[in-house]
Scaffold this motif. Structure first.
Motif, PDB file in Angstrom:
ATOM      1  N   PRO A  29       1.754  15.867  -4.979  1.00 14.01           N
ATOM      2  CA  PRO A  29       1.975  16.068  -6.421  1.00 14.01           C
ATOM      3  C   PRO A  29       0.881  15.433  -7.289  1.00 14.01           C
ATOM      4  N   HIS A  30       0.375  14.274  -6.883  1.00 13.95           N
ATOM      5  CA  HIS A  30      -0.720  13.666  -7.652  1.00 13.95           C
ATOM      6  C   HIS A  30      -1.967  14.549  -7.604  1.00 13.95           C
ATOM      7  N   LEU A  31      -2.247  15.095  -6.410  1.00  9.78           N
ATOM      8  CA  LEU A  31      -3.442  15.941  -6.281  1.00  9.78           C
ATOM      9  C   LEU A  31      -3.296  17.196  -7.145  1.00  9.78           C
ATOM     10  N   THR A  62      -9.729   4.652  -7.977  1.00  2.94           N
ATOM     11  CA  THR A  62     -10.002   3.973  -6.696  1.00  2.94           C
ATOM     12  C   THR A  62      -8.757   4.010  -5.812  1.00  2.94           C
ATOM     13  N   MET A  63      -7.617   3.668  -6.407  1.00  2.23           N
ATOM     14  CA  MET A  63      -6.365   3.672  -5.642  1.00  2.23           C
ATOM     15  C   MET A  63      -6.133   5.039  -5.010  1.00  2.23           C
ATOM     16  N   TRP A  64      -6.296   6.097  -5.800  1.00  2.00           N
ATOM     17  CA  TRP A  64      -5.941   7.434  -5.307  1.00  2.00           C
ATOM     18  C   TRP A  64      -6.996   8.006  -4.374  1.00  2.00           C
ATOM     19  N   ARG A  65      -8.260   7.676  -4.597  1.00  2.29           N
ATOM     20  CA  ARG A  65      -9.279   8.064  -3.607  1.00  2.29           C
ATOM     21  C   ARG A  65      -8.872   7.509  -2.237  1.00  2.29           C
ATOM     22  N   THR A  83      -0.835  15.035 -17.323  1.00  2.00           N
ATOM     23  CA  THR A  83      -1.965  14.206 -17.783  1.00  2.00           C
ATOM     24  C   THR A  83      -1.660  12.725 -17.559  1.00  2.00           C
ATOM     25  N   ARG A  84      -0.387  12.328 -17.659  1.00  4.21           N
ATOM     26  CA  ARG A  84      -0.048  10.921 -17.390  1.00  4.21           C
ATOM     27  C   ARG A  84      -0.361  10.593 -15.924  1.00  4.21           C
ATOM     28  N   ILE A  85       0.115  11.440 -15.049  1.00 11.09           N
ATOM     29  CA  ILE A  85      -0.127  11.205 -13.617  1.00 11.09           C
ATOM     30  C   ILE A  85      -1.631  11.217 -13.319  1.00 11.09           C
ATOM     31  N   ALA A  86      -2.350  12.148 -13.940  1.00 17.11           N
ATOM     32  CA  ALA A  86      -3.788  12.292 -13.649  1.00 17.11           C
ATOM     33  C   ALA A  86      -4.621  11.168 -14.272  1.00 17.11           C
ATOM     34  N   ALA A 115       5.088  -2.917   3.578  1.00 17.70           N
ATOM     35  CA  ALA A 115       6.079  -2.498   2.572  1.00 17.70           C
ATOM     36  C   ALA A 115       5.434  -1.530   1.576  1.00 17.70           C
ATOM     37  N   HIS A 116       6.291  -0.719   0.954  1.00 18.93           N
ATOM     38  CA  HIS A 116       5.800   0.184  -0.091  1.00 18.93           C
ATOM     39  C   HIS A 116       6.870   0.357  -1.165  1.00 18.93           C
ATOM     40  N   PRO A 117       6.698  -0.296  -2.315  1.00 24.08           N
ATOM     41  CA  PRO A 117       7.634  -0.061  -3.414  1.00 24.08           C
ATOM     42  C   PRO A 117       7.358   1.309  -4.039  1.00 24.08           C
ATOM     43  N   LEU A 118       8.415   2.140  -4.120  1.00 20.28           N
ATOM     44  CA  LEU A 118       8.227   3.475  -4.723  1.00 20.28           C
ATOM     45  C   LEU A 118       8.405   3.338  -6.231  1.00 20.28           C
ATOM     46  N   ALA A 119       7.489   2.631  -6.829  1.00 22.28           N
ATOM     47  CA  ALA A 119       7.579   2.341  -8.256  1.00 22.28           C
ATOM     48  C   ALA A 119       6.173   2.123  -8.762  1.00 22.28           C
ATOM     49  N   GLY A 120       5.863   2.705  -9.884  1.00 23.76           N
ATOM     50  CA  GLY A 120       4.518   2.504 -10.426  1.00 23.76           C
ATOM     51  C   GLY A 120       4.379   3.183 -11.773  1.00 23.76           C
ATOM     52  N   THR A 121       3.220   3.059 -12.327  1.00 27.60           N
ATOM     53  CA  THR A 121       2.887   3.763 -13.567  1.00 27.60           C
ATOM     54  C   THR A 121       1.429   4.190 -13.430  1.00 27.60           C
ATOM     55  N   GLU A 122       0.914   4.847 -14.438  1.00 26.70           N
ATOM     56  CA  GLU A 122      -0.497   5.257 -14.404  1.00 26.70           C
ATOM     57  C   GLU A 122      -1.412   4.111 -14.841  1.00 26.70           C
ATOM     58  N   GLN A 123      -0.839   2.963 -15.218  1.00 26.49           N
ATOM     59  CA  GLN A 123      -1.643   1.824 -15.675  1.00 26.49           C
ATOM     60  C   GLN A 123      -2.134   1.006 -14.481  1.00 26.49           C
ATOM     61  N   THR A 138       6.323  13.759  -1.581  1.00 30.42           N
ATOM     62  CA  THR A 138       6.942  13.324  -2.840  1.00 30.42           C
ATOM     63  C   THR A 138       5.971  12.658  -3.810  1.00 30.42           C
ATOM     64  N   SER A 139       4.803  12.230  -3.332  1.00 30.41           N
ATOM     65  CA  SER A 139       3.923  11.469  -4.218  1.00 30.41           C
ATOM     66  C   SER A 139       2.458  11.909  -4.124  1.00 30.41           C
ATOM     67  N   HIS A 140       1.924  11.983  -2.908  1.00 26.28           N
ATOM     68  CA  HIS A 140       0.474  12.171  -2.779  1.00 26.28           C
ATOM     69  C   HIS A 140       0.045  13.582  -3.187  1.00 26.28           C
ATOM     70  N   GLY A 186       0.803  -1.220   0.000  1.00 26.37           N
ATOM     71  CA  GLY A 186       0.000   0.000   0.000  1.00 26.37           C
ATOM     72  C   GLY A 186       0.838   1.272   0.000  1.00 26.37           C
ATOM     73  N   SER A 187       0.275   2.316  -0.610  1.00 25.95           N
ATOM     74  CA  SER A 187       0.988   3.594  -0.742  1.00 25.95           C
ATOM     75  C   SER A 187       0.979   4.416   0.535  1.00 25.95           C
ATOM     76  N   THR A 188       0.149   4.016   1.518  1.00 28.09           N
ATOM     77  CA  THR A 188       0.177   4.678   2.815  1.00 28.09           C
ATOM     78  C   THR A 188       0.417   3.588   3.845  1.00 28.09           C
TER      79      THR A 188
END
Ligand SMILES: NC(=O)c1ccc[n+]([C@@H]2O[C@H](COP(=O)([O-])OP(=O)(O)OC[C@H]3O[C@@H](n4cnc5c(N)ncnc54)[C@H](O)[C@@H]3O)[C@@H](O)[C@H]2O)c1
Ligand SMILES: O=C(O)C(=O)C[C@]1(C(=O)O)C=C[C@@H](O)C=C1
Length: 304
Positions: A192-194, A234-237, A226-229, A122-130, A188-190, A99-101
């Motif tokens: 910036p995504h918002l 569901t994940m980001w909510r 736009t890639r990030i957005a 654990a939290h891998p700091l790796a991902g994509t928008e897919q 660093t992540s949350h 999980g990211s949190t």
């Protein structure tokens, strides 16, 4: 490479679970990998594309006899999944999550786990928008950080074996406590995504006025937004609901700075703008001069 776990169960079959499966297989780290996802459609796709050695139709069946169970569902679903699998876990098994949190996940999962079962978040700091079962790939974790937030009293041998799994999947591994993790990731992540979600929303509103100009003339920076957005809603909510306090803290600071810049623009205070941009440029240059790959944030710490 040596096999580290005889049987691994992956609960939730999306980007991260798919990448875990491929990364474990690439390095021969797991005997059998069993997978389960809530939707029958996802399980069918997983069977069709050979994601996991075996796909089963319940979370209970997936964890039966597993030495390592990794929860790969949105953070808001972690507690319910932990409650469902708890009675079926093998004594001595290790439960982890991606999980990211971390604070909210620990609070939701830990109370369900029986004595004799280990838990290392654990939290891998790796991902994509897919997202989804087709999106995973073996290289996702290569040269990326994986942050572990072990609880007090964690068995050192169990921890070391789990760290080794992440290293063998290509990651650098570090430890943090959960509140610190959640604050760092809010920066660093949350947040910036918002900001990306908001900027794309603003552009979309404008786009209705100016037709397709926003898309046609979008520069590289906006394309990155736009890639990030495009990341999974569901994940980001769940991330924002779970990391409420830290995100609101950072968002408050962000808003203050933004208002100061807004005021400088309105009042023509070029010195304020220039000083601010000089400071931020120095930060980026400092990172590069220190030889740190900006793709691999290490928060000024060393891998263990
Ligand atoms: N995507 C990223 O960039 C990224 C990076 C690091 C960590 N994470 C974290 O990893 C976790 C998974 O993210 P993902 O990107 O793989 O998501 P994803 O949407 O690609 O996959 C999630 C999977 O979980 C399944 N699922 C949802 N609720 C479930 C439930 N109650 N029981 C069983 N299965 C359920 C979904 O059907 C789907 O198969 C999340 O907690 C996320 O915060 C994501
Ligand atoms: O590159 C991306 O698509 C990401 O947003 C990945 C990213 C990040 O913010 O770096 C997103 C969430 C995670 O918890 C970890 C990694």
């Amino acid at each position: 490479m040596a096999q580290l776990y005889d049987r691994v169960a992956l609960i939730g079959l999306g980007l991260i679970a798919g990448s875990l499966f491929h990364a474990m297989k690439r390095a021969g780290l797991a005997g059998e990998v069993v997978g389960y996802a809530r939707s029958a459609e996802t399980r069918d796709v997983a069977r069709e594309i050979g994601l996991c050695d075996r796909i089963v139709d319940s979370a209970a069946e997936a964890v039966e006899g597993a030495d390592l169970v990794i929860l790969c569902v949105p953070v808001g679903a972690m507690g319910a999944v932990a409650a469902e699998i708890a009675p079926h876990l093998k004594q001595g098994a290790l439960v982890s999550d991606v999980g990211s949190t971390k604070g909210a996940v620990i609070e939701a999962v830990a109370p369900h786990l029986p004595d004799g079962v280990h838990f290392i978040p654990a939290h891998p700091l790796a991902g994509t928008e897919q997202s989804g079962p087709r999106s995973g790939f073996a290289e996702l974790f290569d040269n990326r950080w994986c942050l572990l937030t072990p609880l007090d009293g964690t068995d050192p041998e169990v921890l070391e074996r789990y760290k080794e799994l992440w290293r063998q999947m290509g990651s650098n591994v570090d430890e943090m406590d959960a509140p610190h993790h959640d604050l760092v990731l809010a920066v660093t992540s949350h947040t910036p995504h918002l900001i990306a979600y908001t900027m794309v929303g603003v552009a979309d509103d404008l786009g209705r006025v100016t037709d397709s100009e926003v898309v046609q003339y979008s520069a590289a920076g906006f394309r990155d937004f736009t890639r990030i957005a495009a990341s999974d809603p569901t994940m980001w909510r769940d991330v924002f609901l779970a990391n409420k306090d830290a995100t609101l803290e950072i968002l408050g600071r962000f808003t203050e700075e933004l208002f100061a810049l807004q005021r400088a623009i309105r009042t023509g205070d070029g010195e304020h703008l220039h000083d601010y941009f000089t400071r931020t440029r120095a930060i980026r240059r400092g990172i590069i001069e220190a030889g740190q790959d900006t793709d691999v944030p290490n928060f000024g710490r060393n891998a263990k």
